[in-house]
Enzyme design. Structure first.
Site, PDB file in Angstrom:
ATOM      1  N   LYS A 282     -14.381 -25.938   0.774  1.00  0.00           N
ATOM      2  CA  LYS A 282     -14.515 -27.161   0.121  1.00  0.00           C
ATOM      3  C   LYS A 282     -15.393 -28.136   0.557  1.00  0.00           C
ATOM      4  O   LYS A 282     -16.268 -28.732  -0.059  1.00  0.00           O
ATOM      5  CB  LYS A 282     -13.154 -27.975   0.078  1.00  0.00           C
ATOM      6  CG  LYS A 282     -12.250 -27.196  -0.932  1.00  0.00           C
ATOM      7  CD  LYS A 282     -11.240 -27.897  -1.476  1.00  0.00           C
ATOM      8  CE  LYS A 282     -10.434 -27.028  -2.578  1.00  0.00           C
ATOM      9  NZ  LYS A 282      -9.631 -25.845  -2.105  1.00  0.00           N
TER      10      LYS A 282
ATOM     11  N   GLU B 202     -10.227 -35.833  -7.910  1.00  0.00           N
ATOM     12  CA  GLU B 202      -8.893 -35.335  -8.316  1.00  0.00           C
ATOM     13  C   GLU B 202      -8.346 -34.173  -7.160  1.00  0.00           C
ATOM     14  O   GLU B 202      -9.335 -33.678  -6.406  1.00  0.00           O
ATOM     15  CB  GLU B 202      -8.569 -34.342  -9.533  1.00  0.00           C
ATOM     16  CG  GLU B 202      -9.312 -32.965  -9.546  1.00  0.00           C
ATOM     17  CD  GLU B 202     -10.687 -32.689  -8.959  1.00  0.00           C
ATOM     18  OE1 GLU B 202     -11.522 -33.653  -9.362  1.00  0.00           O
ATOM     19  OE2 GLU B 202     -11.092 -31.649  -8.692  1.00  0.00           O
TER      20      GLU B 202
ATOM     21  N   SER C 119     -11.735 -17.891   2.822  1.00  0.00           N
ATOM     22  CA  SER C 119     -12.062 -19.322   2.106  1.00  0.00           C
ATOM     23  C   SER C 119     -11.609 -20.526   3.195  1.00  0.00           C
ATOM     24  O   SER C 119     -11.968 -21.609   3.062  1.00  0.00           O
ATOM     25  CB  SER C 119     -11.704 -19.462   0.827  1.00  0.00           C
ATOM     26  OG  SER C 119     -10.166 -19.224   0.708  1.00  0.00           O
TER      27      SER C 119
HETATM   28  C1  PLP Z   1      -9.024 -25.049  -3.013  1.00  0.00           C
HETATM   29  C2  PLP Z   1      -9.019 -23.583  -2.202  1.00  0.00           C
HETATM   30  C3  PLP Z   1      -9.068 -22.463  -2.801  1.00  0.00           C
HETATM   31  C4  PLP Z   1      -9.197 -22.427  -4.457  1.00  0.00           C
HETATM   32  O1  PLP Z   1     -10.179 -23.046  -5.019  1.00  0.00           O
HETATM   33  P1  PLP Z   1     -11.610 -22.349  -5.598  1.00  0.00           P
HETATM   34  O2  PLP Z   1     -12.351 -23.273  -6.537  1.00  0.00           O
HETATM   35  O3  PLP Z   1     -11.007 -21.059  -6.606  1.00  0.00           O
HETATM   36  O4  PLP Z   1     -12.377 -21.666  -4.419  1.00  0.00           O
HETATM   37  C5  PLP Z   1      -9.259 -21.277  -2.118  1.00  0.00           C
HETATM   38  N1  PLP Z   1      -9.172 -21.418  -0.634  1.00  0.00           N
HETATM   39  C6  PLP Z   1      -8.927 -22.283  -0.120  1.00  0.00           C
HETATM   40  C7  PLP Z   1      -8.819 -22.297   1.239  1.00  0.00           C
HETATM   41  C8  PLP Z   1      -8.724 -23.589  -0.640  1.00  0.00           C
HETATM   42  O5  PLP Z   1      -8.576 -24.837  -0.060  1.00  0.00           O
END
Ligand code: PLP
Length: 392
Positions: free
Chosen positions: A85, A107, A374
């Site tokens: 993020k 948000e 992610s």
């Molecule tokens: C917020 C988040 C997501 C989902 O958001 P995307 O916009 O689909 O990437 C995925 N993995 C993590 C670790 C997150 O914090």
């Protein structure tokens, strides 16, 4: 606006008239600055020295042996804040600075995007307001506390179901009367144009690096690239560099929750229908009257009834395939990666891993799968403990 923000039949900007000039101003600033040498140098410096880019591409030897093919992990979990993020909030925060804006709003659902926005608010010395559903404020009190420590104001939203979709509605409403000095820092590759394009741009280093790392480490491209999909920002960030490579399969994994038939899931692309939400035409979870369904799956970060419009397009043209896995599979995958590699994955990321584990023994040994990790799992340990308590 200069561009129509369409991805096939999806996207666009279905917003109240008063927001069009604000979106136009952001579109113009993005067009002007995103290739500007000074902006690029400033952003690359932040990516490298603040966030920790490039992130490694790691060959997961024991996990590969377990599934029977070659798995490489793109380590976005190692970034500042523990997730992808920060790529987006640094990019949009810097854009807001270049535009001369003094204040940020955002948000948040689970609090991860709110935290990443509060982080850049502190970094750039900007007044920051985070809109968050009142129920989420209760559920996510650690993240609320962290946002306050970083100097942000957290505004509980009490409309609708008091969750993420209502927080977005309120943030957009607030923005209509504060467009002069306030930049709306949107959290995923969705919402009205130009956000899907901007957020994708700031997340593309994931795919640019991963593609080059594959060529360097393996001398070839991967066979499959996998990512979890909530709004779709980490997925489009890694997919984008591979879209022209037709030999590379792209797999987006959604939250199947307790099962599609139970209604408790977040599998928007798998079972949704086309409509308009938060300014974009895209797949949605809605009933016949266009009322938005409540979503529910084990990871709060995937809990969104819409999805970024470019994914809707990639689905319709068949360039990416979207699948879902259940909460139980996600918990299994959480433990598999933790025990086999010593890496605790975020439950969102564990969705992508769960799909890989489901393919155990189904691909030839030499098949190369790249997974976007992610985020890290520290934030989810309480939820894992609730579902699968350790023996004491
Ligand atoms: C917020 C988040 C997501 C989902 O958001 P995307 O916009 O689909 O990437 C995925 N993995 C993590 C670790 C997150 O914090």
């Amino acid at each position: 606006m200069k561009h129509n923000g369409r991805f096939g039949q999806f996207g666009g900007f279905y917003v109240p008239e008063v927001l069009i000039p604000a979106l136009e101003e952001i579109e113009q600033a993005f067009d002007r600055f995103h290739n500007d040498p000074q902006f690029v140098a400033d952003l690359n410096n932040l990516y490298a020295n603040y966030a920790g880019r490039p992130t490694p591409l790691y060959y997961a030897k024991r996990y590969s042996e377990y599934v029977g093919f070659q798995v490489y992990i793109k380590r976005e979990d190692l970034l500042h804040g523990g997730a992808h993020k920060i790529n987006n909030t640094l990019g949009q925060g810097l854009l807001a600075q270049y535009m001369g804006k003094k204040k940020l709003i955002a948000e948040t659902g689970a609090g991860q995007h709110g935290l990443a926005t509060a982080t850049v608010g502190a970094l750039f010395g900007m007044e920051t307001k985070i809109f968050m559903g009142a129920i989420d404020v209760e559920r996510q009190n650690l993240n609320v506390h962290k946002m306050k420590l970083l100097g942000a104001e957290v505004i509980p939203v009490r409309g609708g179901t008091c969750t993420l979709k209502d927080a977005i509605n309120d943030a957009l409403r607030y923005w209509t009367s504060h467009v002069d000095d306030t930049f709306y820092l949107f959290g995923t590759a969705g919402g009205p144009h130009p956000y899907p394009t901007i957020v994708k741009h700031f997340q593309t280093p994931i795919g640019i690096e991963a593609r080059q790392q594959c060529l360097n480490q393996l001398g070839k491209l991967p066979d499959v690239v996998v990512a979890c999909v909530g709004g779709g920002s980490n997925a489009i960030g890694i997919f984008n560099s591979f879209i022209p490579d037709n030999t590379v399969q792209l797999i987006g994994v959604e939250g199947g929750g307790r099962g599609i038939s139970t209604g408790h899931h977040c599998a928007t692309l798998c079972v949704g229908t086309v409509g308009v939400l938060h300014g974009a035409r895209t797949y949605l979870l809605q009933d016949q009257n266009g009322q938005i369904h409540e979503t529910e799956c084990i990871s709060a970060g995937l809990d969104y009834p819409g999805v970024g419009p470019e994914h809707s397009h990639l689905k319709d043209i068949g360039r990416a395939r979207y699948v879902h896995v259940s909460d139980e599979q996600v918990l299994d995958a959480f433990f598999e990666l933790t025990r086999l590699e010593g890496i605790l994955p975020a439950l969102e990321s564990a969705h992508a891993l769960a799909w890989i584990s489901e393919q155990k023994g189904k691909y030839p040994r030499e098949t190369v799968v790249v997974v976007n990790l992610s985020g890290r799992g520290d934030k989810d340990i309480g939820i894992v403990e609730q579902h699968r308590p350790l023996n004491r």
